[in-house]
Structure formats: structure tokens, C-alpha cells
Scaffold this motif. Structure first.
Motif, PDB file in Angstrom:
ATOM      1  N   MET A   1      42.053 -40.553 -16.224  1.00 18.43           N
ATOM      2  CA  MET A   1      41.275 -39.339 -15.747  1.00 18.43           C
ATOM      3  C   MET A   1      39.696 -39.830 -14.944  1.00 18.43           C
ATOM      4  N   THR A   2      39.558 -39.106 -13.904  1.00 17.87           N
ATOM      5  CA  THR A   2      38.297 -39.535 -13.332  1.00 17.87           C
ATOM      6  C   THR A   2      37.130 -38.997 -13.708  1.00 17.87           C
ATOM      7  N   ASN A   3      36.246 -39.812 -13.850  1.00 13.50           N
ATOM      8  CA  ASN A   3      34.708 -39.009 -14.552  1.00 13.50           C
ATOM      9  C   ASN A   3      34.285 -38.230 -13.440  1.00 13.50           C
ATOM     10  N   VAL A   4      34.199 -36.935 -13.668  1.00 16.32           N
ATOM     11  CA  VAL A   4      33.571 -35.948 -12.735  1.00 16.32           C
ATOM     12  C   VAL A   4      32.333 -36.299 -12.475  1.00 16.32           C
ATOM     13  N   GLN A   5      31.297 -37.015 -13.264  1.00 17.99           N
ATOM     14  CA  GLN A   5      29.980 -37.223 -12.626  1.00 17.99           C
ATOM     15  C   GLN A   5      29.809 -38.283 -11.787  1.00 17.99           C
ATOM     16  N   HIS A   6      30.898 -38.624 -11.361  1.00 22.77           N
ATOM     17  CA  HIS A   6      30.755 -39.733 -10.151  1.00 22.77           C
ATOM     18  C   HIS A   6      31.421 -39.036  -8.870  1.00 22.77           C
ATOM     19  N   ARG A   7      31.947 -37.980  -8.921  1.00 27.01           N
ATOM     20  CA  ARG A   7      32.480 -37.323  -7.855  1.00 27.01           C
ATOM     21  C   ARG A   7      31.518 -36.884  -6.998  1.00 27.01           C
ATOM     22  N   PRO A   8      31.589 -36.896  -5.518  1.00 22.66           N
ATOM     23  CA  PRO A   8      30.390 -36.516  -4.554  1.00 22.66           C
ATOM     24  C   PRO A   8      30.260 -34.959  -4.936  1.00 22.66           C
ATOM     25  N   ALA A   9      30.883 -34.159  -5.074  1.00 17.87           N
ATOM     26  CA  ALA A   9      30.649 -32.652  -5.251  1.00 17.87           C
ATOM     27  C   ALA A   9      29.737 -32.598  -6.184  1.00 17.87           C
TER      28      ALA A   9
END
Length: 147
Positions: A1-9
Motif C-alpha cells: 500500500m502506498t503511503n498517502v502522505q507522499h502522493r502529490p495531491a
């Protein structure tokens, strides 16, 4: 699962939220006005002499909420409020000389602080402006297409 805190949005939302808080603190400290009220003054400057209803629509707030904000800004000597003849309770708004001065000085303060932040981050403000403006144009186009 991708860490949301590193997503551009997420990162952009986090940045904007922190910039809003910093702008509010600077404007309160330097000019005794909230960032929310400053944005209303900026909108009046941009729109010219909007009615209170037009300003509420522009700021995406209710008419009663804008009425309270307009009353506070007028009481502080920043907004001139005039009744539009023949149009019932419609009121035209304009910046007073003090309001114009606040918009100019507040804009300079925020722009200088942002430029300083961009420099510390190693991102020239003019380089950052191009993609931000492109995203704003794209959002405007999408909003126009859905209207």
C-alpha cells in the motif's frame, strides 16, 4: 500500500493548508486582519465594485456570512458600502483608501514571504509559478466544462 502522505495531491493540500495558516499569522501580526478577510478585500479589488451577492458567490459563501464579513470590514474602514439606487437592498462595495493600502502592503508581505520560502526550498518562485498557473487554468477549464 502506498503511503498517502507522499502522493502529490496530499502534498499540495498539506502545503496550501500550511501556507494559509502562515499567511493568516503574518496578516494578523502585521495588519490586524485575518487571511479570510484579506481574500475578500483582494476579491473586491479584482472585481471592481461588486455587489455583496456577487462577492458572496465569488468567495463561495452564503449571503448572510458575506454580510457579516462586509459589515466588519466596513466598520474597520476597509470597505465602502453603498446602496445601489432602485435595486432594493443591493449594495455595491469598493475599497477605501485604507483598504487599498492594506491590499497592497499585505500582498507585498505575502509575496515576499513566499519568495523567501521558495528560495530556502531551492525552488525559484518564477519556476514554480508556471506549473501552478497551468493547473489553475486546467481547473478553470474543467469547471467551465461541467457548468
Amino acid at each position: 500500500m502506498t503511503n498517502v502522505q507522499h502522493r502529490p495531491a496530499y502534498l499540495l493540500h498539506a502545503l496550501v493548508a500550511r501556507l494559509d495558516v502562515a499567511a493568516d499569522e503574518m496578516l494578523r501580526r502585521g495588519h490586524d486582519v485575518s487571511y479570510a478577510k484579506f481574500l475578500v478585500l483582494l476579491a473586491v479589488e479584482r472585481l471592481g465594485t461588486p455587489t455583496q451577492r456577487e462577492l458572496a458567490a465569488e468567495q463561495q459563501v452564503s449571503d448572510p456570512a458575506m454580510s457579516r464579513t462586509v459589515a466588519a470590514l466596513a466598520a474597520d474602514g476597509l470597505l465602502d458600502v453603498r446602496t445601489v439606487p432602485g435595486n432594493g437592498h443591493r449594495r455595491a462595495l469598493g475599497l477605501t483608501p485604507r483598504g487599498r493600502r492594506l491590499v497592497e502592503e499585505g500582498s507585498d508581505l505575502l509575496e515576499s514571504a513566499f519568495a523567501g520560502l521558495a528560495e530556502i526550498a531551492g525552488v525559484p518562485a518564477d519556476v514554480l509559478s508556471r506549473p501552478v498557473q497551468a493547473m489553475i487554468r486546467a481547473l478553470d477549464e474543467l469547471a467551465g466544462a461541467s457548468a
